[in-house]
Design a protein around this motif. Structure first.
Motif, short mmCIF file in Angstrom:
data_model
loop_
_atom_site.label_atom_id
_atom_site.label_comp_id
_atom_site.label_asym_id
_atom_site.label_seq_id
_atom_site.Cartn_x
_atom_site.Cartn_y
_atom_site.Cartn_z
N ARG A 144 -12.07 -71.97 -8.01
CA ARG A 144 -12.21 -71.38 -9.60
C ARG A 144 -12.09 -72.36 -10.54
NH1 ARG A 144 -14.07 -68.36 -12.04
NH2 ARG A 144 -12.41 -67.79 -13.38
N GLN A 145 -11.44 -73.44 -10.17
CA GLN A 145 -11.25 -74.70 -11.23
C GLN A 145 -12.49 -74.99 -12.03
OE1 GLN A 145 -9.23 -77.89 -9.21
NE2 GLN A 145 -7.42 -76.67 -9.24
N VAL A 146 -13.34 -75.25 -11.54
CA VAL A 146 -14.57 -75.73 -12.44
C VAL A 146 -15.14 -74.52 -13.33
CG1 VAL A 146 -17.14 -76.27 -12.20
CG2 VAL A 146 -15.73 -77.32 -10.62
N ALA A 147 -15.09 -73.25 -13.05
CA ALA A 147 -15.39 -72.19 -13.64
C ALA A 147 -14.55 -72.07 -14.98
CB ALA A 147 -15.80 -70.92 -12.80
N ALA A 148 -13.23 -72.25 -14.50
CA ALA A 148 -12.16 -72.14 -15.51
C ALA A 148 -12.40 -72.96 -16.41
CB ALA A 148 -10.92 -71.96 -14.88
N GLY A 149 -12.59 -74.39 -16.03
CA GLY A 149 -12.71 -75.32 -17.04
C GLY A 149 -13.77 -75.05 -18.12
N PHE A 150 -14.89 -74.80 -17.19
CA PHE A 150 -16.00 -74.67 -18.05
C PHE A 150 -15.90 -73.51 -19.33
CE2 PHE A 150 -20.32 -72.67 -18.91
CZ PHE A 150 -21.04 -73.74 -19.38
N ASP A 151 -15.07 -72.46 -18.71
CA ASP A 151 -15.01 -71.21 -19.75
C ASP A 151 -13.95 -71.73 -21.01
OD1 ASP A 151 -16.46 -69.54 -18.17
OD2 ASP A 151 -14.64 -68.64 -17.19
N ALA A 152 -13.01 -72.70 -20.29
CA ALA A 152 -11.81 -73.23 -21.47
C ALA A 152 -12.98 -73.93 -22.66
CB ALA A 152 -10.90 -74.20 -20.73
N ILE A 153 -13.93 -74.88 -22.07
CA ILE A 153 -14.71 -75.67 -22.96
C ILE A 153 -15.43 -74.76 -24.08
CG2 ILE A 153 -16.74 -77.14 -23.14
CD1 ILE A 153 -15.85 -78.39 -20.30
N GLN A 154 -15.86 -73.53 -23.47
CA GLN A 154 -16.84 -72.69 -24.07
C GLN A 154 -15.98 -72.20 -25.33
OE1 GLN A 154 -20.20 -72.76 -23.95
NE2 GLN A 154 -19.63 -74.32 -22.12
N LYS A 155 -14.81 -71.69 -24.80
CA LYS A 155 -13.72 -71.30 -25.96
C LYS A 155 -13.44 -72.08 -26.72
CE LYS A 155 -11.62 -67.76 -22.50
NZ LYS A 155 -10.62 -67.42 -21.69
N LEU A 157 -15.32 -74.57 -28.02
CA LEU A 157 -16.20 -74.60 -28.89
C LEU A 157 -16.46 -73.59 -29.88
CD1 LEU A 157 -19.13 -75.95 -26.18
CD2 LEU A 157 -17.80 -77.32 -27.90
N LYS A 158 -16.28 -72.47 -29.38
CA LYS A 158 -16.21 -71.23 -30.17
C LYS A 158 -15.05 -71.44 -31.50
CE LYS A 158 -16.44 -66.42 -30.20
NZ LYS A 158 -16.40 -65.15 -29.21
N LYS A 159 -14.03 -71.73 -30.74
CA LYS A 159 -12.62 -71.83 -31.81
C LYS A 159 -13.24 -72.99 -32.90
CE LYS A 159 -8.38 -73.96 -31.68
NZ LYS A 159 -7.20 -74.34 -30.62
N GLY A 161 -16.30 -73.69 -34.04
CA GLY A 161 -17.43 -73.40 -34.72
C GLY A 161 -18.74 -74.01 -34.28
N ALA A 162 -18.71 -74.80 -32.97
CA ALA A 162 -19.92 -75.46 -32.53
C ALA A 162 -20.64 -74.84 -31.69
CB ALA A 162 -19.22 -76.77 -31.92
N LYS A 163 -21.90 -74.90 -32.04
CA LYS A 163 -22.90 -74.40 -31.27
C LYS A 163 -23.10 -74.78 -29.74
CE LYS A 163 -26.10 -75.53 -34.12
NZ LYS A 163 -27.44 -75.82 -34.66
N SER A 164 -22.51 -76.25 -29.63
CA SER A 164 -22.88 -76.80 -28.28
C SER A 164 -21.80 -78.06 -28.23
CB SER A 164 -24.32 -77.36 -28.09
OG SER A 164 -24.40 -78.67 -28.98
N LEU A 165 -21.83 -78.51 -27.19
CA LEU A 165 -20.62 -79.69 -27.02
C LEU A 165 -21.11 -80.90 -27.61
CD1 LEU A 165 -18.09 -80.53 -25.41
CD2 LEU A 165 -19.44 -81.05 -23.43
N THR A 166 -22.67 -81.21 -27.48
CA THR A 166 -23.29 -82.30 -28.25
C THR A 166 -23.09 -81.95 -29.61
OG1 THR A 166 -25.02 -82.39 -26.57
CG2 THR A 166 -25.40 -83.36 -28.81
N ASP A 167 -23.20 -81.06 -30.42
CA ASP A 167 -22.66 -80.81 -31.86
C ASP A 167 -21.43 -81.27 -32.19
OD1 ASP A 167 -25.51 -79.84 -32.27
OD2 ASP A 167 -24.85 -77.73 -32.38
N LEU A 168 -20.36 -80.83 -31.38
CA LEU A 168 -19.21 -81.14 -31.64
C LEU A 168 -18.92 -82.52 -31.65
CD1 LEU A 168 -16.23 -79.92 -32.53
CD2 LEU A 168 -15.81 -79.47 -30.17
N VAL A 169 -19.19 -83.04 -30.21
CA VAL A 169 -18.86 -84.41 -30.14
C VAL A 169 -19.83 -85.44 -31.17
CG1 VAL A 169 -19.74 -86.44 -28.34
CG2 VAL A 169 -18.78 -84.05 -27.41
N MET A 170 -20.69 -85.15 -31.40
CA MET A 170 -21.50 -85.93 -32.60
C MET A 170 -20.89 -85.73 -33.94
SD MET A 170 -23.91 -87.36 -30.73
CE MET A 170 -25.02 -88.09 -31.79
#
Length: 173
Positions: A144-155, A157-159, A161-170
């Motif tokens: 379950r680690q990969v899914a949990a990590g992916f969910d944490a990334i999505q949370k 990004l939402k926190k 206010g980024a639409k995507s990982l690329t938007d935040l990183v840039m």
């Protein structure tokens, strides 16, 4: 099994260091430039034919690599901050761009990656973000680690206010 021993010593890239590599569609290294060989501490022969994960630092969340694979297998570029592990256990942070390579018909034939020195403020923030995500992953059973990590990334990004990982990183570039 790949040795994941770490020294706690960070190699800081110079502004002139550009690490380049190419892989096949499975992530097996087919090309490594001299800068990659020098900084990673692996010989060319050790890198070529090895999975790119030979450089994976244990402090990197598995969910980040899942996100990257989703993006590049979909035909888009991935931009991110990655903490790599050198052969001797030292680590080095990079700002990375991974892009699919396509043949004349548009089919993905492999991936190219270009990595360079990130801004230090990005390293400071992403070290903390990744530590939080790794903690989420490690609190789960391995399957379950990969899914949990992916969910944490999505949370995250939402926190932010980024639409995507690329938007935040840039925002750090």
């Amino acid at each position: 099994m790949i040795d994941r021993t770490v020294t706690g010593h960070e190699i800081i890239l110079s502004p002139h260091d550009t690490i380049q590599s190419r892989t096949d569609i499975r992530g097996v290294i087919t090309f490594a430039n001299p800068t990659m060989i020098r900084i990673s501490g692996f010989s060319k022969d050790a890198l070529i034919g090895s999975p790119h994960s030979i450089l994976r630092h244990p402090d990197m969340p598995r969910g980040v690599f899942y996100a990257m694979w989703q993006i590049i297998q979909g035909g888009d570029e991935f931009f991110g901050f990655v903490n790599n592990r050198a052969k001797n256990g030292d680590n080095y942070w990079v700002f990375t761009r991974v892009a699919p390579r396509k043949d004349a018909s548009g089919e993905i034939t492999g991936y190219s990656s270009v990595r360079m020195m990130p801004k230090r403020e990005a390293v400071k923030e992403w070290s903390k973000v990744y530590a939080d995500i790794v903690a989420v992953e490690q609190a789960q059973p391995r399957d379950r680690q990969v899914a949990a990590g992916f969910d944490a990334i999505q949370k995250y990004l939402k926190k932010r206010g980024a639409k995507s990982l690329t938007d935040l990183v840039m925002q750090y570039v």
